[in-house]
Design an enzyme around this catalytic site. Structure first.
Site, PDB file in Angstrom:
ATOM      1  N   ASP A   1      -4.783   0.089  -5.737  1.00 27.41           N
ATOM      2  CA  ASP A   1      -4.279  -1.148  -5.765  1.00 27.41           C
ATOM      3  C   ASP A   1      -3.516  -1.531  -4.712  1.00 27.41           C
ATOM      4  O   ASP A   1      -3.166  -0.651  -3.866  1.00 27.41           O
ATOM      5  CB  ASP A   1      -3.475  -1.421  -7.277  1.00 27.41           C
TER       6      ASP A   1
ATOM      7  N   GLU B   1      -0.297   1.998  -8.961  1.00 25.82           N
ATOM      8  CA  GLU B   1       0.796   2.695  -8.268  1.00 25.82           C
ATOM      9  C   GLU B   1       1.824   1.810  -7.621  1.00 25.82           C
ATOM     10  O   GLU B   1       3.101   2.108  -7.502  1.00 25.82           O
ATOM     11  CB  GLU B   1       0.072   3.459  -7.200  1.00 25.82           C
TER      12      GLU B   1
END
EC number: 3.5.1.14
Length: 423
Positions: free
Chosen positions: A97, A162
């Site tokens: 991400d 994350e």
């Protein structure tokens, strides 16, 4: 589950984003005059995938297993089995991400992966950390093409979320039985760029504390001097936190040995309260982002916060949106076999290492909380630190050099001799 092509020996457990077919394809076209290195092309194609918050497009492949960790989230683990699979494994971790962008501040489309005349590749995630994902993959591809195999098993792990705390990613996964099956001995994860010729390596992280302080008070009409208001308490709370912030900033600026990871940062990030101009609110809230070094006594620090709230006034309380208490370090002593393998390999490449505590937070903290050694390292030197910034970029030559670094580091780590208890 077996993968196609000759890249990875075994897919230990997969629920894959739409990009995995692209990343793990075995076909490699030879370079012709004026053509781009295929590794760079792959990197740029990966940057174009919009795995950006608040709605990252992780995608899924219907032909592979559903993710049992968190619904709607994608975890991929690709395994290259070692010649002695009973030994502890080596993990090459990355997250898929990326953080949001303010497109009006970018000189190029942040998801177009534009490469300028200097070889700088612009894109969200170019430093944080899609570069490392592709560097891992390309290094492994080259090692397998050369017929290499190592005693320790190597896992490439790809995690979601994350950038929003890892709650639906690594934090949940480390409590999952599949994590134990990985039999991890050592992990590599992300680091930061370094503007100098050195590479920065991180052996610990500051603990993120996200705290909201709630200040109740007497309501009333906006035309009166009401006593004991929420705003008065809020001001005292803000003053206490920001005065401490100034002290820590002074410590950083007056000690040339300190880096950002050695001090506590405090930033006020949200203020809430009020319903109308002429109504004194019954409550006002203020939120702070604190990052606390692992050298700080966390219990004593919370006592300090309690004192600030008590001094602010009656019934002032606080709660945490995030409160990490990990104070584990990964050893950087030359007597440690994992660190020795890492550092001696870098020395052989004439690479200068700068050891630091990571100033923010990565998925490494969840691995360290399980008592496992993890090093944060992104091979990006001669590069300004631009993670989460406008116009994030990485030069293609720095990117390609990073692949070569991993081509040396991975064999060294995967060949660490059996440790105590592994014989």
């Amino acid at each position: 589950e077996k993968t196609n092509g000759n890249f990875i020996s075994e897919a230990h457990y997969c629920s894959t984003p739409q990009c995995w077919g692209l990343l793990f394809s075995s076909g490699r076209k030879a370079n012709g005059p004026g053509t781009e290195d295929p590794s760079v092309t792959l990197f740029r194609e990966y940057l174009r995938l919009k795995t950006v918050h608040p709605e990252p497009d992780y995608g899924t492949s219907e032909t592979l297993l559903p993710c049992p960790v968190c619904p709607g989230r994608v975890v991929a683990i690709i395994t290259w089995v070692g010649s002695r699979p009973e030994l502890k494994s080596v993990v090459l971790n990355s997250h898929t991400d990326v953080v949001p962008v303010y497109e009006e501040h970018w000189k190029h489309d942040p998801f177009a992966a534009v490469k300028d005349e200097h070889g700088n590749i612009y894109g969200r995630g170019s430093q944080d950390m899609k570069c490392v994902t592709i560097q891992y993959i390309e290094a492994i591809r080259r090692l397998k093409a050369a017929g290499k195999r190592f005693s320790r098993t190597i896992h490439l792990t790809f995690f979601p979320d994350e950038e929003v705390g890892g709650h639906k990613g690594m934090e949940t996964f480390v409590k999952h039985p599949e994590f134990q099956k990985l039999n991890i001995g050592f992990a590599l994860d992300e680091g930061l760029a370094n503007p100098t010729n050195a590479y920065t390596v991180f052996y610990g992280e500051r603990n993120p504390w996200w705290i909201t302080v709630r200040c109740p008070g007497s309501p009333g009409h906006g035309s009166r001097f009401v006593e004991n208001t929420a705003a008065e308490k809020l001001r005292r709370v803000i003053n206490s936190f920001l005065e401490f912030r100034e002290k820590e900033k002074h410590r950083l600026n007056t000690n040339e040995c300190f880096t950002l990871g050695d001090v506590t940062t405090v930033n006020m990030t949200m203020v809430k309260g009020g319903v109308a101009y002429n109504v004194i609110p019954a409550e006002m809230d203020v939120s702070f982002d604190l990052r606390i070094p692992p050298t700080v006594n966390l219990q004593e620090f919370e006592v300090k916060i309690k004192a600030w709230c008590k001094e602010a006034g009656e019934d002032v309380t606080y709660d945490f949106a995030q409160k990490h208490m990990d104070q584990n370090f990964t050893s950087t002593e030359e007597s440690d076999p994992w660190w020795h393998a890492f550092s001696s390999t870098c020395k052989a490449m004439n690479v200068t290492l700068k050891k630091e505590i990571f100033p923010a937070a990565t998925d490494s903290r969840f691995i360290r909380e399980e008592g496992l050694p993890a090093i944060g390292f992104s091979p990006m030197n001669l590069t300004p630190i631009l993670l989460h910034d406008h116009n994030e970029y990485l030069n293609e030559q720095v990117f390609l050099r990073g692949i070569q670094v991993y081509e040396r580091l991975v064999p060294a780590l995967a060949s660490v001799p059996p440790l105590s208890g592994e014989e």
